[in-house]
Scaffold this motif. Structure first.
Motif, mmCIF file in Angstrom:
data_model
loop_
_atom_site.group_PDB
_atom_site.id
_atom_site.type_symbol
_atom_site.label_atom_id
_atom_site.label_comp_id
_atom_site.label_asym_id
_atom_site.label_seq_id
_atom_site.Cartn_x
_atom_site.Cartn_y
_atom_site.Cartn_z
ATOM 1 N N ILE A 72 1.182 -1.131 0.596
ATOM 2 C CA ILE A 72 0.060 -0.213 0.113
ATOM 3 C C ILE A 72 0.759 1.064 0.336
ATOM 4 O O ILE A 72 0.468 2.642 -0.887
ATOM 5 N N PHE A 73 1.778 1.083 0.880
ATOM 6 C CA PHE A 73 3.017 2.517 0.621
ATOM 7 C C PHE A 73 3.372 2.780 0.115
ATOM 8 O O PHE A 73 3.611 3.518 -0.487
ATOM 9 N N ILE A 74 4.292 1.703 -1.175
ATOM 10 C CA ILE A 74 4.569 1.729 -2.502
ATOM 11 C C ILE A 74 4.139 2.478 -3.195
ATOM 12 O O ILE A 74 4.049 3.026 -4.229
ATOM 13 N N THR A 75 2.821 2.062 -3.340
ATOM 14 C CA THR A 75 1.599 2.187 -3.989
ATOM 15 C C THR A 75 1.406 3.727 -4.493
ATOM 16 O O THR A 75 1.317 4.072 -5.439
ATOM 17 N N ILE A 76 1.193 3.771 -3.253
ATOM 18 C CA ILE A 76 1.163 4.982 -3.368
ATOM 19 C C ILE A 76 1.790 6.768 -3.138
ATOM 20 O O ILE A 76 1.699 7.276 -4.109
ATOM 21 N N VAL A 77 3.235 5.752 -3.396
ATOM 22 C CA VAL A 77 4.294 6.720 -3.278
ATOM 23 C C VAL A 77 4.783 6.385 -4.645
ATOM 24 O O VAL A 77 5.137 7.532 -5.879
ATOM 25 N N SER A 78 4.366 5.336 -5.372
ATOM 26 C CA SER A 78 4.297 5.230 -6.874
ATOM 27 C C SER A 78 3.407 6.553 -7.760
ATOM 28 O O SER A 78 3.675 6.424 -8.692
ATOM 29 N N LEU A 79 2.489 6.695 -7.283
ATOM 30 C CA LEU A 79 1.750 7.140 -8.336
ATOM 31 C C LEU A 79 1.481 8.812 -8.449
ATOM 32 O O LEU A 79 1.757 8.899 -9.056
ATOM 33 N N LEU A 80 2.464 8.748 -7.133
ATOM 34 C CA LEU A 80 2.601 10.414 -6.500
ATOM 35 C C LEU A 80 3.534 10.507 -7.804
ATOM 36 O O LEU A 80 3.811 11.827 -8.647
ATOM 37 N N LEU A 81 4.689 9.293 -7.949
ATOM 38 C CA LEU A 81 5.309 9.953 -9.001
ATOM 39 C C LEU A 81 5.193 9.782 -10.059
ATOM 40 O O LEU A 81 6.280 10.339 -10.842
ATOM 41 N N ILE A 82 4.346 9.096 -10.574
ATOM 42 C CA ILE A 82 4.155 9.376 -12.009
ATOM 43 C C ILE A 82 2.864 10.346 -11.976
ATOM 44 O O ILE A 82 3.562 10.979 -13.705
#
Length: 198
Positions: A72-82
């Motif tokens: 969940i954490f890494i998905t949220i951060v990855s979305l922000l990076l995208i």
């Protein structure tokens, strides 16, 4: 070693700019990995203790919870990076050409980045269970056995883009292999839970 091969190919297909881009990308992803590593280290004594005490249900729950929150954490951060790649990259450099090149790779890497939580945490799971062989091999599967061969092959066909595409592909292949091994371990826990329930 791995870094030497990668740097050589980056320099060959993309020059200094590509090496600088890769350096920035690794800084970003190392930063993201720190909380995942913290989660994993927090799980290990809990998992180890419950497994040793034959409290298999609690041991399994600690694994599932860590995998869930890590993803969940890494998905949220990855979305922000995208969504905001250039804003993030502006923290590292003002060079527009470098930002353009790195933004493409950053978005590409971030699409499959949530898959890396499983790969990172699984190494910690096997370490806590005292399975040294799996704990050593699992983190290396993606890096050594998948990523480097992909980079060497794909760069021959697509140059620098081939190098960038190797990373998300390695994440996908890596998570399939690690996921299979992890699922087998979770099924073993289900059998242990069933046995001790009686």
């Amino acid at each position: 070693g791995r870094a030497a091969i990668l740097n050589h190919l980056l320099a060959f297909y993309g020059g200094d700019l590509a090496i600088a881009a890769y350096g920035i990308l690794m800084n970003i992803f190392m930063f993201i990995a720190i909380p995942i590593s913290g989660l994993m280290q927090g799980m290990q004594p809990i998992l180890g203790y419950n497994y040793g005490a034959k409290l298999y249900k609690r041991a399994k729950e600690s694994m599932i919870l860590t995998l869930k929150w890590g993803t969940i954490f890494i998905t949220i951060v990855s979305l922000l990076l995208i969504i905001f790649p250039k804003n993030v990259l502006a923290i590292f450099t003002t060079d527009q050409a470098l930002i353009e090149m790195t933004a493409f790779a950053l978005v590409l890497f971030s699409v499959t980045n949530p898959l890396t939580a499983v790969q990172m945490i699984s190494g910690g799971i096997f370490q806590a269970l005292g399975k040294a062989k799996q704990a050593t091999i699992l983190p290396l599967i993606r890096q050594l056995f998948i990523l480097i061969p992909l980079i060497v092959v794909l760069s021959k066909f697509w140059g620098l883009n081939g190098i960038w595409y190797s990373f998300p592909l390695a994440d996908i292949f890596g998570v399939i292999i690690v996921g299979y091994i992890l699922l087998r371990e979770l099924k073993r826990f289900d059998r242990l839970i069933a046995k001790t329930a009686w």
